[in-house]
Scaffold this active site. Structure first.
Site, short mmCIF file in Angstrom:
data_model
loop_
_atom_site.label_atom_id
_atom_site.label_comp_id
_atom_site.label_asym_id
_atom_site.label_seq_id
_atom_site.Cartn_x
_atom_site.Cartn_y
_atom_site.Cartn_z
N ILE A 157 -1.26 3.09 10.24
CA ILE A 157 -2.58 3.55 9.81
C ILE A 157 -3.62 2.57 10.33
O ILE A 157 -3.41 1.35 10.28
CB ILE A 157 -2.65 3.61 8.26
CG1 ILE A 157 -1.46 4.40 7.68
CG2 ILE A 157 -3.98 4.19 7.80
CD1 ILE A 157 -1.34 5.84 8.10
N TYR A 191 9.14 -7.86 5.68
CA TYR A 191 8.34 -6.66 5.35
C TYR A 191 9.26 -5.46 5.13
O TYR A 191 9.12 -4.72 4.15
CB TYR A 191 7.35 -6.40 6.49
CG TYR A 191 6.37 -5.28 6.24
CD1 TYR A 191 5.12 -5.54 5.67
CD2 TYR A 191 6.66 -3.97 6.60
CE1 TYR A 191 4.20 -4.51 5.46
CE2 TYR A 191 5.76 -2.94 6.39
CZ TYR A 191 4.53 -3.21 5.82
OH TYR A 191 3.62 -2.19 5.61
P1 NAD Z 1 -5.35 -4.05 4.40
O1 NAD Z 1 -5.02 -5.40 4.94
O2 NAD Z 1 -6.48 -3.27 4.97
O3 NAD Z 1 -5.53 -4.12 2.81
C1 NAD Z 1 -4.64 -4.83 2.00
C2 NAD Z 1 -5.42 -5.42 0.84
O4 NAD Z 1 -4.48 -6.11 0.00
C3 NAD Z 1 -6.46 -6.45 1.29
O5 NAD Z 1 -7.72 -6.17 0.71
C4 NAD Z 1 -5.89 -7.77 0.78
O6 NAD Z 1 -6.91 -8.70 0.40
C5 NAD Z 1 -5.08 -7.32 -0.41
N1 NAD Z 1 -4.06 -8.30 -0.77
C6 NAD Z 1 -3.27 -9.03 0.07
N2 NAD Z 1 -2.50 -9.86 -0.65
C7 NAD Z 1 -2.80 -9.65 -1.95
C8 NAD Z 1 -2.34 -10.22 -3.16
N3 NAD Z 1 -1.43 -11.21 -3.17
N4 NAD Z 1 -2.86 -9.77 -4.32
C9 NAD Z 1 -3.79 -8.80 -4.32
N5 NAD Z 1 -4.29 -8.24 -3.21
C10 NAD Z 1 -3.79 -8.66 -2.03
O7 NAD Z 1 -3.97 -3.23 4.55
P2 NAD Z 1 -3.64 -1.66 4.44
O8 NAD Z 1 -3.25 -1.22 5.80
O9 NAD Z 1 -4.69 -0.91 3.70
O10 NAD Z 1 -2.30 -1.76 3.61
C11 NAD Z 1 -2.21 -1.35 2.25
C12 NAD Z 1 -0.75 -1.09 1.93
O11 NAD Z 1 -0.26 -0.06 2.79
C13 NAD Z 1 0.17 -2.31 2.14
O12 NAD Z 1 1.14 -2.35 1.12
C14 NAD Z 1 0.83 -2.01 3.48
O13 NAD Z 1 2.10 -2.62 3.59
C15 NAD Z 1 0.93 -0.49 3.39
N6 NAD Z 1 1.08 0.14 4.70
C16 NAD Z 1 0.15 -0.03 5.68
C17 NAD Z 1 0.35 0.56 6.91
C18 NAD Z 1 -0.61 0.39 8.08
O14 NAD Z 1 -0.22 0.72 9.21
N7 NAD Z 1 -1.83 -0.07 7.87
C19 NAD Z 1 1.49 1.35 7.14
C20 NAD Z 1 2.40 1.53 6.11
C21 NAD Z 1 2.18 0.92 4.88
#
Ligand code: NAD
Length: 246
Positions: free
Chosen positions: A186, A153
């Site tokens: 988040i 990651y």
């Molecule tokens: P989440 O799991 O709520 O949403 C992620 C979405 O991506 C899901 O709907 C999933 O079905 C979709 N997904 C997964 N694999 C996929 C693929 N191969 N093709 C298309 N869609 C796909 O996660 P989130 O927390 O909303 O994360 C969104 C982004 O933010 C990610 O890139 C994550 O790394 C980043 N992020 C999240 C956090 C956190 O703490 N939640 C922190 C920093 C960065």
């Protein structure tokens, strides 16, 4: 309220969490939004709750042909592509480097890094053909910090920041702005399944005293996509409750 009227936006991973919040805020600003996600049913639900300005599309971002076809179909259907948020991502296994399974390394890189490259590659071509646009890649505070147990990651998020800067160097003189957003932890389904002690441990790392909300990340993302951010390109913007100030 930011104005996205007349704009066509593609948001990947838009069926949940941060991507869903971005899709909602873009639509509220007047954009037509393609809600793209691996999970078709969840994407349909988000799109139908947004209404006529959103359409759901099933997409696996780790499949380059599928990404190309979706970008082509979006341009054919709406007449162009102006805004994109490459947000789809997965957390992956929690294992130290020597124990990190090879197949998991490839799976996480496939979605979090290759998926963003494929998305940018085809989005940029479509945007150049239409005279310009704006892209935000969803990185993380782990785009500039390490995190024990998450080598794949962390590698993907660091690489994504470098890719963002490189694409900005290549295209900023041609009407494209490309930025990365680095959220702290988040409160989204990505963190589901964590026990109370682990959750509290994450909270303690944020001087704000809480985790962030998807809408707070979406607000920064949408600002960067908006005309108000016209001189912002090639940079990595944190929204992390002070995590990185330590
Ligand atoms: P989440 O799991 O709520 O949403 C992620 C979405 O991506 C899901 O709907 C999933 O079905 C979709 N997904 C997964 N694999 C996929 C693929 N191969 N093709 C298309 N869609 C796909 O996660 P989130 O927390 O909303 O994360 C969104 C982004 O933010 C990610 O890139 C994550 O790394 C980043 N992020 C999240 C956090 C956190 O703490 N939640 C922190 C920093 C960065």
């Amino acid at each position: 309220q930011l104005d996205f009227s007349g704009k066509v936006a593609l948001v990947t991973g838009a069926a949940s969490g941060i991507g869903e919040a971005v899709a909602r805020q873009l639509a509220a600003g007047g954009a037509q939004v393609v809600v793209a996600d691996l999970h078709r049913d969840a994407a349909e639900q988000v799109a139908s709750s947004i209404g006529a300005q959103a359409r759901a599309r099933q997409l696996d971002v780790s499949d380059a042909d599928a990404v190309r076809q979706l970008v082509d179909a979006t341009v054919a259907e709406y007449g162009g592509l102006h805004l994109a948020v490459n947000n789809a991502g997965i957390g992956g296994a929690s294992q130290d480097t020597a124990d990190y399974p090879l197949e998991e390394w490839h799976r996480v890189l496939g979605v979090n890094l290759h998926g963003v490259f494929y998305s940018m590659k085809y989005e940029i071509a479509a945007m150049l053909a239409g005279g310009g646009g704006a892209i935000v890649n969803m990185a993380s505070i782990l785009g500039s910090n390490g995190w024990a147990g998450s080598t794949a990651y962390v590698a993907a998020k660091h690489a994504l920041v470098g890719m963002t800067k490189t694409a900005a160097l290549e295209y900023s003189a041609r009407g494209l702005r490309i930025n990365a957003v680095g959220p702290g932890f988040i409160d989204t389904p990505l963190l589901a399944g964590m026990d109370r002690a682990a959750y509290d441990g994450l909270v303690a790392l944020h001087p704000a005293g809480r985790l962030g909300k998807a809408a707070e990340v979406a607000a920064l993302t949408c600002f960067l996509l908006s005309a108000q951010a016209s001189f912002i390109t090639g940079s990595y913007h944190l929204v992390d409750g002070g995590f990185s100030a330590r």
